[in-house]
Design a protein around this motif. Sequence first.
Motif, PDB file in Angstrom:
ATOM      1  N   MET A 306       0.872  -1.159  -0.059  1.00  0.00           N
ATOM      2  CA  MET A 306      -0.135   0.045   0.084  1.00  0.00           C
ATOM      3  C   MET A 306       0.689   1.333  -0.078  1.00  0.00           C
ATOM      4  O   MET A 306       0.468   2.126  -0.644  1.00  0.00           O
ATOM      5  CB  MET A 306      -0.771   0.059   1.258  1.00  0.00           C
ATOM      6  CG  MET A 306      -1.947  -1.109   1.231  1.00  0.00           C
ATOM      7  SD  MET A 306      -2.963  -1.498   2.593  1.00  0.00           S
ATOM      8  CE  MET A 306      -3.703   0.186   2.811  1.00  0.00           C
ATOM      9  N   ASP A 307       1.877   1.182   0.940  1.00  0.00           N
ATOM     10  CA  ASP A 307       2.519   2.296   0.725  1.00  0.00           C
ATOM     11  C   ASP A 307       3.511   2.547  -0.513  1.00  0.00           C
ATOM     12  O   ASP A 307       3.560   3.531  -0.977  1.00  0.00           O
ATOM     13  CB  ASP A 307       3.858   2.054   1.786  1.00  0.00           C
ATOM     14  CG  ASP A 307       3.271   2.324   3.198  1.00  0.00           C
ATOM     15  OD1 ASP A 307       2.339   3.100   3.424  1.00  0.00           O
ATOM     16  OD2 ASP A 307       4.060   1.690   4.144  1.00  0.00           O
ATOM     17  N   ALA A 308       3.898   1.557  -1.198  1.00  0.00           N
ATOM     18  CA  ALA A 308       4.605   1.494  -2.425  1.00  0.00           C
ATOM     19  C   ALA A 308       3.593   2.130  -3.484  1.00  0.00           C
ATOM     20  O   ALA A 308       3.882   2.757  -4.324  1.00  0.00           O
ATOM     21  CB  ALA A 308       4.838  -0.058  -2.795  1.00  0.00           C
ATOM     22  N   ILE A 309       2.338   1.609  -3.461  1.00  0.00           N
ATOM     23  CA  ILE A 309       1.277   2.015  -4.160  1.00  0.00           C
ATOM     24  C   ILE A 309       1.091   3.429  -4.197  1.00  0.00           C
ATOM     25  O   ILE A 309       1.002   4.108  -5.407  1.00  0.00           O
ATOM     26  CB  ILE A 309      -0.058   1.345  -4.163  1.00  0.00           C
ATOM     27  CG1 ILE A 309       0.033  -0.112  -4.513  1.00  0.00           C
ATOM     28  CG2 ILE A 309      -1.252   2.021  -4.838  1.00  0.00           C
ATOM     29  CD1 ILE A 309      -1.174  -0.794  -4.120  1.00  0.00           C
ATOM     30  N   GLU A 310       1.220   4.028  -2.874  1.00  0.00           N
ATOM     31  CA  GLU A 310       1.037   5.434  -2.779  1.00  0.00           C
ATOM     32  C   GLU A 310       2.135   6.165  -3.300  1.00  0.00           C
ATOM     33  O   GLU A 310       1.924   7.377  -3.973  1.00  0.00           O
ATOM     34  CB  GLU A 310       0.719   5.772  -1.246  1.00  0.00           C
ATOM     35  CG  GLU A 310      -0.541   5.164  -0.560  1.00  0.00           C
ATOM     36  CD  GLU A 310      -0.546   5.434   0.728  1.00  0.00           C
ATOM     37  OE1 GLU A 310       0.345   5.690   1.471  1.00  0.00           O
ATOM     38  OE2 GLU A 310      -1.408   5.008   1.496  1.00  0.00           O
ATOM     39  N   ARG A 311       3.341   5.770  -2.993  1.00  0.00           N
ATOM     40  CA  ARG A 311       4.545   6.203  -3.560  1.00  0.00           C
ATOM     41  C   ARG A 311       4.476   6.025  -5.057  1.00  0.00           C
ATOM     42  O   ARG A 311       4.829   7.247  -5.787  1.00  0.00           O
ATOM     43  CB  ARG A 311       5.802   5.662  -2.900  1.00  0.00           C
ATOM     44  CG  ARG A 311       5.917   5.893  -1.588  1.00  0.00           C
ATOM     45  CD  ARG A 311       7.352   5.427  -1.045  1.00  0.00           C
ATOM     46  NE  ARG A 311       7.815   4.129  -1.490  1.00  0.00           N
ATOM     47  CZ  ARG A 311       7.369   3.306  -0.583  1.00  0.00           C
ATOM     48  NH1 ARG A 311       7.074   3.362   0.652  1.00  0.00           N
ATOM     49  NH2 ARG A 311       7.718   1.884  -0.891  1.00  0.00           N
ATOM     50  N   PHE A 312       4.180   5.066  -5.399  1.00  0.00           N
ATOM     51  CA  PHE A 312       4.122   4.909  -7.081  1.00  0.00           C
ATOM     52  C   PHE A 312       3.009   5.884  -7.667  1.00  0.00           C
ATOM     53  O   PHE A 312       3.370   6.485  -8.471  1.00  0.00           O
ATOM     54  CB  PHE A 312       3.854   3.802  -7.551  1.00  0.00           C
ATOM     55  CG  PHE A 312       3.783   3.135  -9.001  1.00  0.00           C
ATOM     56  CD1 PHE A 312       4.948   3.206  -9.585  1.00  0.00           C
ATOM     57  CD2 PHE A 312       2.457   3.188  -9.565  1.00  0.00           C
ATOM     58  CE1 PHE A 312       5.216   2.627 -10.765  1.00  0.00           C
ATOM     59  CE2 PHE A 312       2.572   2.737 -10.942  1.00  0.00           C
ATOM     60  CZ  PHE A 312       3.934   2.481 -11.465  1.00  0.00           C
ATOM     61  N   ALA A 313       1.878   6.166  -7.057  1.00  0.00           N
ATOM     62  CA  ALA A 313       0.956   7.052  -7.543  1.00  0.00           C
ATOM     63  C   ALA A 313       1.552   8.433  -7.557  1.00  0.00           C
ATOM     64  O   ALA A 313       1.230   9.236  -8.443  1.00  0.00           O
ATOM     65  CB  ALA A 313      -0.227   6.967  -6.810  1.00  0.00           C
ATOM     66  N   ALA A 314       2.093   8.913  -6.437  1.00  0.00           N
ATOM     67  CA  ALA A 314       2.664  10.118  -6.341  1.00  0.00           C
ATOM     68  C   ALA A 314       3.775  10.498  -7.373  1.00  0.00           C
ATOM     69  O   ALA A 314       3.801  11.578  -7.945  1.00  0.00           O
ATOM     70  CB  ALA A 314       3.466  10.582  -4.912  1.00  0.00           C
ATOM     71  N   ASP A 315       4.473   9.472  -7.491  1.00  0.00           N
ATOM     72  CA  ASP A 315       5.848   9.644  -8.770  1.00  0.00           C
ATOM     73  C   ASP A 315       5.204   9.701  -9.918  1.00  0.00           C
ATOM     74  O   ASP A 315       5.618  10.323 -10.765  1.00  0.00           O
ATOM     75  CB  ASP A 315       6.661   8.363  -8.564  1.00  0.00           C
ATOM     76  CG  ASP A 315       7.472   8.463  -7.273  1.00  0.00           C
ATOM     77  OD1 ASP A 315       7.533   9.481  -6.499  1.00  0.00           O
ATOM     78  OD2 ASP A 315       8.146   7.127  -6.844  1.00  0.00           O
ATOM     79  N   VAL A 316       4.214   8.729 -10.330  1.00  0.00           N
ATOM     80  CA  VAL A 316       3.415   8.910 -11.581  1.00  0.00           C
ATOM     81  C   VAL A 316       2.686  10.262 -11.724  1.00  0.00           C
ATOM     82  O   VAL A 316       3.050  10.885 -12.849  1.00  0.00           O
ATOM     83  CB  VAL A 316       2.559   7.750 -11.880  1.00  0.00           C
ATOM     84  CG1 VAL A 316       1.612   8.036 -13.023  1.00  0.00           C
ATOM     85  CG2 VAL A 316       3.271   6.300 -11.952  1.00  0.00           C
ATOM     86  N   SER A 317       1.928  10.845 -10.717  1.00  0.00           N
ATOM     87  CA  SER A 317       1.490  11.968 -10.839  1.00  0.00           C
ATOM     88  C   SER A 317       2.418  13.003 -11.215  1.00  0.00           C
ATOM     89  O   SER A 317       2.258  13.952 -11.887  1.00  0.00           O
ATOM     90  CB  SER A 317       0.718  12.324  -9.582  1.00  0.00           C
ATOM     91  OG  SER A 317       0.217  13.804  -9.740  1.00  0.00           O
ATOM     92  N   HIS A 318       3.794  13.178 -10.389  1.00  0.00           N
ATOM     93  CA  HIS A 318       4.564  14.315 -10.584  1.00  0.00           C
ATOM     94  C   HIS A 318       5.184  13.874 -12.088  1.00  0.00           C
ATOM     95  O   HIS A 318       5.544  14.967 -12.788  1.00  0.00           O
ATOM     96  CB  HIS A 318       5.872  14.044  -9.572  1.00  0.00           C
ATOM     97  CG  HIS A 318       7.029  14.758  -9.753  1.00  0.00           C
ATOM     98  ND1 HIS A 318       7.030  16.009  -9.485  1.00  0.00           N
ATOM     99  CD2 HIS A 318       8.042  14.536 -10.208  1.00  0.00           C
ATOM    100  CE1 HIS A 318       8.005  16.657  -9.640  1.00  0.00           C
ATOM    101  NE2 HIS A 318       8.953  15.530 -10.442  1.00  0.00           N
ATOM    102  N   GLU A 319       5.639  12.638 -12.426  1.00  0.00           N
ATOM    103  CA  GLU A 319       6.335  12.366 -13.748  1.00  0.00           C
ATOM    104  C   GLU A 319       5.328  12.862 -14.856  1.00  0.00           C
ATOM    105  O   GLU A 319       5.707  13.453 -15.888  1.00  0.00           O
ATOM    106  CB  GLU A 319       6.823  11.127 -14.024  1.00  0.00           C
ATOM    107  CG  GLU A 319       7.840  10.551 -12.986  1.00  0.00           C
ATOM    108  CD  GLU A 319       8.969  11.633 -13.211  1.00  0.00           C
ATOM    109  OE1 GLU A 319       9.156  11.796 -14.420  1.00  0.00           O
ATOM    110  OE2 GLU A 319       9.777  11.734 -12.118  1.00  0.00           O
ATOM    111  N   ILE A 320       4.140  12.746 -14.887  1.00  0.00           N
ATOM    112  CA  ILE A 320       3.110  12.860 -15.696  1.00  0.00           C
ATOM    113  C   ILE A 320       2.874  14.588 -15.780  1.00  0.00           C
ATOM    114  O   ILE A 320       2.492  15.054 -16.890  1.00  0.00           O
ATOM    115  CB  ILE A 320       1.820  12.308 -15.713  1.00  0.00           C
ATOM    116  CG1 ILE A 320       2.146  10.679 -15.891  1.00  0.00           C
ATOM    117  CG2 ILE A 320       0.647  12.831 -16.614  1.00  0.00           C
ATOM    118  CD1 ILE A 320       0.634   9.893 -15.775  1.00  0.00           C
ATOM    119  N   LYS A 321       2.667  14.931 -14.486  1.00  0.00           N
ATOM    120  CA  LYS A 321       2.560  16.508 -14.369  1.00  0.00           C
ATOM    121  C   LYS A 321       3.700  17.322 -15.120  1.00  0.00           C
ATOM    122  O   LYS A 321       3.239  18.292 -15.713  1.00  0.00           O
ATOM    123  CB  LYS A 321       2.362  16.911 -12.998  1.00  0.00           C
ATOM    124  CG  LYS A 321       1.758  18.206 -12.718  1.00  0.00           C
ATOM    125  CD  LYS A 321       1.694  18.748 -11.207  1.00  0.00           C
ATOM    126  CE  LYS A 321       1.207  20.058 -11.146  1.00  0.00           C
ATOM    127  NZ  LYS A 321       0.966  20.351  -9.776  1.00  0.00           N
TER     128      LYS A 321
END
Length: 553
Positions: A306-321
């Motif tokens: 779950m922590d990895a999913i949250e970090r992954f979602a944050a990283d994806v959001s940052h990289e796409i943004k």
Amino acid sequence: MASVTDTAKPDPAGGGTEDETTPRRVRRFGGSRLGGLIFVLNLISLLILLGGALALNEWRRGLVEARQESLTVQAELLANVLGQLGITRGEPEPMLDPFAANQWLVDNFIPSGQRARLYDIDGLLVSDSYAVSEKIPGAPLPAARPAGTPLPDTREADQKRSAAAERASEALLSEVELALDGEPQANVRRSEDGDRVVSVSIPVRHVQQVLGVLTLEAGDVDEILGAQRRALTPFALVALAVNLLASLLLHLFVARPVLRLSAAADEVKQGRARAISLPDLEGRKDEIGDLARSLESMTETLSDRMDAIERFAADVSHEIKNPLTSIRSALETLDLVKDKAQRDRLTTLLQNDVRRLDRLITDISNASRLDAELSRDRPRAIELDGLLRDIVGVYEHSVRPGEATVALAPITAAASGAAARVMGRDGPLGQVFRNLIDNARSFSPAGGEVRVSLARDEADPTRILRITVEDDGPGIPPDNLETVFERFYTSRPKGTAFGANSGLGLSIVKQIVEAHGGRVEAHNRMGADGQILGAQFSVFLPAASGAVSGRRT
């Protein structure tokens, strides 16, 4: 990591072994410590009951036999006395005097609880101690009923008593008939009142002539059986106590811990906790401890995911943004710019951002499917030399002018064919080598060359295969030789193409390699003058010597 799911790592030598942190299991009865405890407790209670029943059965049999022997001795003594007192005579013919027999029974003492009956040669009752005794046998009468109380219907009970008395008379007559043949009889049977009695029938003789039968009955068998039941009671109570103790232990050591684990699992399910932690249960050395440790490990893994999913979602959001912000800024500026050269630069920037975004989305999609592919495909023997030839051949036929070429170094016999087999999945392994080659080409200068080689690892040539991909690019900053495999690592030297990498390719490589029991390392190729000549990535995979090669798709 490219995916949020951890993947189990097989043994590098090709065989599965327990993790060093896994506690060694204790050899247990039937494979189960709790099962052994339950079995032993139930066996103890069963043995107590069985032992008590066997002991008391022998004791009962001994009491009955002793009673029969006592009655036999008593009856034989009485039969001898009958002959000596003239109650039996042989002149002018053998006979039994019934009147003298009755008088003898009146005058002689018959012990309480016993009954003496004398039969003649024809099996007819001559005398009965109950008939000549002043003592009246039977049970006390019930209390008087109030006046006007209707009489109860006793016909059915009377019929049952009559049938029981008839059966008892038949058994007695059968015993007497056998005794008239000259053989003493000893039995346990029912009396006319339904009581269990010990009966002995002895022939009454004059010299050798049988003139009748003397039967002695003792009605204390039920008392013997009652004493037996009372003697069995302590054994039954001990067995009951053992069973109650076993039930209590099962409740304390099985039921309650399972309920606690269930409640802890519900806490995790309802989101009030991220992991199960019950140290007192985890320290146990039985199945409950195994279950508690497994649940804790599982929930900790889920929490990490779950922590990895949250970090992954944050990283994806940052990289796409980032590219989206650049695209929006360029679009807003494009209408305001009138100079053609500036508009062309903005258009080129938009194209680069779109390519970057497309590559990022593609790699994210591949990363999200990676765990499913690794778990769905079953490992099989793969010949790495053939796989590398196929991959490099594709690059050789699709190279464009100005792009770096890809070359496969000659493979020795020690690392070809069956000697180059590994247990794995050809799809993910092919993705590993394509990602490394694409990464090397993106950093190579125009017209450069990416070199791929396959050989036995010098440190462990019998078990490890080494695949190397190297380029002539600027290399990797020394501080980033480890972080280069982290997710969304995109540190690029000056002059390299922008948008050609998402930062997920090497992370995917590391996860796939580790899922196959191997490792991947990054180094810089150094020249004699200490200058960096390029980057080198080495993949180490365990060989599967003797395995049957699987057909690649």
